[in-house]
Design a protein around this motif. Structure first.
Motif, PDB file in Angstrom:
ATOM      1  N   UNK A  37      32.338  38.584  41.680  1.00 16.06           N
ATOM      2  CA  UNK A  37      32.852  37.309  41.177  1.00 16.06           C
ATOM      3  C   UNK A  37      34.351  37.193  41.433  1.00 16.06           C
ATOM      4  N   UNK A  38      35.091  38.274  41.177  1.00 16.28           N
ATOM      5  CA  UNK A  38      36.533  38.273  41.422  1.00 16.28           C
ATOM      6  C   UNK A  38      36.820  37.997  42.905  1.00 16.28           C
ATOM      7  N   UNK A  45      40.193  30.623  46.942  1.00 13.05           N
ATOM      8  CA  UNK A  45      41.547  30.102  46.834  1.00 13.05           C
ATOM      9  C   UNK A  45      42.087  30.030  45.421  1.00 13.05           C
ATOM     10  N   UNK A  46      41.356  30.583  44.470  1.00 11.04           N
ATOM     11  CA  UNK A  46      41.844  30.615  43.089  1.00 11.04           C
ATOM     12  C   UNK A  46      42.956  31.656  43.015  1.00 11.04           C
ATOM     13  N   UNK A  47      44.048  31.340  42.321  1.00 16.67           N
ATOM     14  CA  UNK A  47      45.149  32.318  42.221  1.00 16.67           C
ATOM     15  C   UNK A  47      44.687  33.641  41.604  1.00 16.67           C
ATOM     16  N   UNK A  48      45.346  34.712  42.009  1.00 14.89           N
ATOM     17  CA  UNK A  48      44.954  36.056  41.574  1.00 14.89           C
ATOM     18  C   UNK A  48      45.050  36.205  40.057  1.00 14.89           C
ATOM     19  N   UNK A  49      46.062  35.602  39.447  1.00 17.32           N
ATOM     20  CA  UNK A  49      46.207  35.698  37.996  1.00 17.32           C
ATOM     21  C   UNK A  49      45.038  35.018  37.291  1.00 17.32           C
ATOM     22  N   UNK A  50      44.612  33.870  37.797  1.00 18.24           N
ATOM     23  CA  UNK A  50      43.467  33.165  37.206  1.00 18.24           C
ATOM     24  C   UNK A  50      42.185  33.974  37.390  1.00 18.24           C
ATOM     25  N   UNK A  54      39.925  35.474  34.325  1.00 14.36           N
ATOM     26  CA  UNK A  54      38.505  35.128  34.190  1.00 14.36           C
ATOM     27  C   UNK A  54      37.651  36.392  34.164  1.00 14.36           C
ATOM     28  N   UNK A  55      37.894  37.312  35.078  1.00 11.64           N
ATOM     29  CA  UNK A  55      37.009  38.465  35.227  1.00 11.64           C
ATOM     30  C   UNK A  55      37.304  39.605  34.259  1.00 11.64           C
ATOM     31  N   UNK A  58      35.283  39.092  31.102  1.00  9.14           N
ATOM     32  CA  UNK A  58      33.867  39.258  31.436  1.00  9.14           C
ATOM     33  C   UNK A  58      33.520  40.739  31.605  1.00  9.14           C
ATOM     34  N   UNK A  59      34.368  41.467  32.301  1.00  4.74           N
ATOM     35  CA  UNK A  59      34.129  42.904  32.490  1.00  4.74           C
ATOM     36  C   UNK A  59      34.198  43.670  31.185  1.00  4.74           C
ATOM     37  N   UNK A  60      35.172  43.323  30.345  1.00 13.59           N
ATOM     38  CA  UNK A  60      35.303  43.995  29.055  1.00 13.59           C
ATOM     39  C   UNK A  60      34.090  43.706  28.177  1.00 13.59           C
TER      40      UNK A  60
END
Length: 120
Positions: A37-38, A45-50, A54-55, A58-60
């Motif tokens: 997903x990341x 094209x989603x910024x790395x910080x976003x 998001x992920x 979800x991972x936690x």
């Protein structure tokens, strides 16, 4: 005389950091899914910080939920819970008792035992 080491882990279930059996596959699959997903978000094209914001939750959450399932159901409990869905909740039999007995008497070899006693 030669000395041989005995592997004492034969027959034991696989365990890693307290996770047992199928929970390892859920854990690894969940982390792989979050990673994919990341990568997909980053490639879109989603910024790395976003992507990280998001992920990371979800991972936690996936890690927490996997350990929670492991503690709650144990090594084989999750499979038992999944298998319990296929067991019938109740047995329903809609034939009347008379019909069941008549069918039983016709198919059994005990013809004389199924006949009603004659009146004197």
């Amino acid at each position: 005389m030669a000395e041989y080491r005995i592997n004492k882990g034969v027959g034991r279930q696989v365990e890693f950091k307290g996770l047992r059996a199928q929970y390892l596959f859920i854990f690894a699959g969940g982390l792989l899914g979050v990673f994919i997903l990341f990568v997909a978000l980053y490639m879109a094209g989603v910024p790395a910080l976003a992507c990280t914001l998001i992920t990371l939750p979800l991972g936690t959450g996936m890690v927490w939920y996997t350990f929670r399932l492991n503690d709650r159901y144990g090594a084989h409990g999750l499979m038992k819970k999944a298998a319990a869905r296929y067991h019938p909740r109740r047995i329903i039999h809609r034939r009347s008792l008379r019909r069941l007995l008549r069918h039983h008497c016709q198919t059994s070899n005990l013809q004389h035992a199924c006949k009603a006693p004659s009146k004197p």
